[in-house]
Enzyme design. Structure first.
Site, short mmCIF file in Angstrom:
data_model
loop_
_atom_site.label_atom_id
_atom_site.label_comp_id
_atom_site.label_asym_id
_atom_site.label_seq_id
_atom_site.Cartn_x
_atom_site.Cartn_y
_atom_site.Cartn_z
N SER A 49 146.94 57.92 49.75
CA SER A 49 147.43 56.57 49.43
C SER A 49 148.96 56.54 49.47
CB SER A 49 146.89 56.15 48.06
OG SER A 49 147.20 54.81 47.77
N ARG A 95 146.31 45.33 36.99
CA ARG A 95 145.29 46.34 37.26
C ARG A 95 144.04 45.72 37.89
NH1 ARG A 95 145.09 51.48 38.79
NH2 ARG A 95 143.24 52.58 38.04
N ASP A 144 138.44 49.89 53.83
CA ASP A 144 139.71 49.82 53.09
C ASP A 144 140.50 48.59 53.55
OD1 ASP A 144 142.17 50.23 51.84
OD2 ASP A 144 142.25 52.36 52.34
N HIS A 198 139.42 51.50 49.53
CA HIS A 198 140.57 52.39 49.41
C HIS A 198 140.32 53.53 48.44
CE1 HIS A 198 144.71 53.57 49.71
NE2 HIS A 198 144.89 53.49 48.41
N ASP A 199 139.54 53.30 47.41
CA ASP A 199 139.27 54.33 46.41
C ASP A 199 138.26 55.37 46.87
OD1 ASP A 199 141.01 53.80 44.39
OD2 ASP A 199 139.54 52.97 42.99
#
Length: 370
Positions: free
Chosen positions: A149, A218, A316, A349-350
Site C-alpha cells: 500500500s 476511518r 481494489d 485493497h485489504d
C-alpha cells in the site's frame, strides 16, 4: 496525544538534524523497527518490509514480542517470507504514532508534542529514514524490499533515491503516483478530522479528542479498502436484531453499518489524528513522474533492480491493479525482470492483509527464485 508502541520494538536514532524534502528538519528523530531471523555472514539475506499508513513495526511474532503481528500469516519460519532463510526488518513509518517520530512525539525544543509544528512529511522522507535503519544494521544491499500500500510508494522512492540498495522488489497493492480518486477520498478523510471541533487546529488531548472526525475518516477508509463484491457477500441487506438497533431514527439499522461503526471505534483511540493527517497527505504528494520530467513510466524506468513482482487485487478501487501493472511495465523498461499478477480476490485493497491463500503463494513463489 499518545504513542502506541508494541512491546519489544527497537529504535534507531536518525542523524540530527534530519532534513525533510519539503523543508524543515527533525532533531533527535528516531525510527521504530523489529527484526526476525538471522543475518548471514555475507549479510546478503536481508529483506526490508515498509508498511501502509496504520501498521506498526510488529509485523509478526518474534522473541521480543510473541503476540501475533499484523502480517503474522506471511512472516515467520516456513511462511511465505520465511525467517529460516531471510533476515527480515520491518520499519514503522516516519510520521507515525507507533514508535517512529511523528506529530504525536515530543519536540525536543519544547518538550511538548510537535502537533502541526512537525515538518511537512513526504514519502521520500520515510524512505530515507528506512535506509538509515538498514545501514545501521550493517546491511549494504538488501535482497528484497517489500512494500504494501503506502509502503509500495515508500519502496519505490527508496529504490530510486538509493541506487543499488536492493537486488529485488515486491510491490503489493502500491503505486508510483496517487490517482485523483485516491486523493479525493483521502481529502474527505482529512476534512472529516479537521471539521471536528475537538480537533481544535491540532491542539487536542485525550480528554478533548476528535473522535467523531476520526470515526468518519476511518469509515471512509474501510469502505474503500474492501470491495462491493465483499460487502454484498458478507452482509447483503441483513438488518440488525431489534435489540441492536440504534434509538436514533436515522441511526444504525443494517449489519454493514454496525460493522463500520465497530471497526471505526476500535481504531480511533489507537491512532493519532495529526499523524493520520500527515501520512495521508504524504501519499497524495507522491509522484515518481517528478523525477523524470513529468513521465511516471520514465521515473519507474530510472530504478535499477534485477527482479521485481507487482501484485494486487482485481477488486481494489483505492490502488487499482492498473497501477501495479504500470509498476511492472516501468521497472521492466529499466531493465528489471519484472512480473505483474492481478489476483481475483474479492477483498479489495485489504486483500493482502487477509487473503493469504492468494497472496502467500505469489510472494513465496517470487522469493523462491532469488
Amino acid at each position: 496525544m499518545t504513542e502506541f508502541i508494541p512491546t519489544g520494538t527497537r529504535f534507531h536514532a536518525l542523524p540530527s538534524p534530519f532534513p525533510f524534502k519539503r523543508g524543515g528538519a527533525l532533531l533527535q528523530g528516531r525510527v521504530a523497527y523489529e527484526t526476525w531471523g538471522t543475518l548471514n555472514t555475507a549479510r546478503s539475506n536481508a529483506l526490508l518490509i515498509v508498511t501502509g499508513l496504520s501498521p506498526d513495526a510488529h509485523a509478526a511474532a518474534n522473541d521480543a514480542n510473541p503476540a501475533p503481528g499484523w502480517w503474522d500469516a506471511m512472516v515467520g519460519p516456513g511462511k511465505p517470507i520465511d525467517t529460516d532463510r531471510w533476515f527480515v526488518v520491518c520499519v514503522n513509518s516516519l510520521g507515525s504514532c507507533k514508535g517512529s517520530t511523528g506529530p504525536a512525539s515530543a519536540d525536543p525544543s519544547s518538550g511538548a508534542p510537535y502537533r502541526l509544528a512537525f515538518p511537512e512529511l513526504s514519502i521520500e522522507d520515510g524512505a530515507r529514514a528506512a535506509v538509515e535503519v538498514v545501514r545501521a544494521l550493517g546491511i549494504e544491499q538488501l535482497a528484497c524490499v517489500v512494500g504494501n500500500s503506502m509502503g509500495g510508494m515508500t519502496a519505490l522512492a527508496l529504490l530510486l533515491l538509493h541506487p543499488g540498495i536492493a537486488r529485488s522488489h515486491i510491490n503489493i497493492s502500491g503505486s508510483a503516483q496517487a490517482l485523483p480518486f485516491s486523493i479525493a477520498i483521502r481529502s474527505l478523510q482529512r476534512e472529516a478530522i479537521r471539521l471536528d471541533p475537538q480537533w481544535n487546529g491540532g491542539q487536542y488531548d485525550e480528554a478533548s479528542y476528535p473522535e467523531s472526525g476520526m470515526r468518519m475518516a476511518r469509515k471512509l477508509g474501510v469502505i474503500t479498502y474492501r470491495s462491493a463484491l465483499e460487502w454484498d457477500g458478507r452482509f447483503g441487506r441483513v438488518r440488525l436484531d431489534s435489540d441492536q438497533v440504534d434509538d436514533d431514527p436515522f441511526g444504525l439499522e443494517f449489519q454493514v453499518e454496525s460493522y463500520l461503526e465497530g471497526h471505526a471505534r476500535r481504531f480511533v483511540r489507537f491512532f493519532d489524528p495529526n499523524c493520520y493527517l500527515y501520512l495521508s497527505r504524504s501519499m497524495d504528494w507522491f509522484d515518481l513522474a517528478e523525477y523524470a520530467g513529468g513521465d511516471v513510466m520514465a521515473g519507474l524506468a530510472k530504478i535499477r533492480i534485477e527482479k521485481a513482482l507487482a501484485i494486487g487485487a482485481n477488486t481494489d478501487i483505492l490502488f487499482p491493479v492498473q497501477q501495479q501493472q504500470q509498476i511492472a511495465d516501468g521497472l521492466r523498461a529499466g531493465g528489471a525482470q519484472a512480473q505483474f499478477i492481478g489476483l481475483d480476490s474479492p477483498q479489495g485493497h485489504d486483500a493482502f492483509l487477509v487473503d493469504f491463500e492468494r497472496f502467500g503463494p505469489a510472494v513465496r513463489g517470487f522469493l523462491d527464485t532469488l
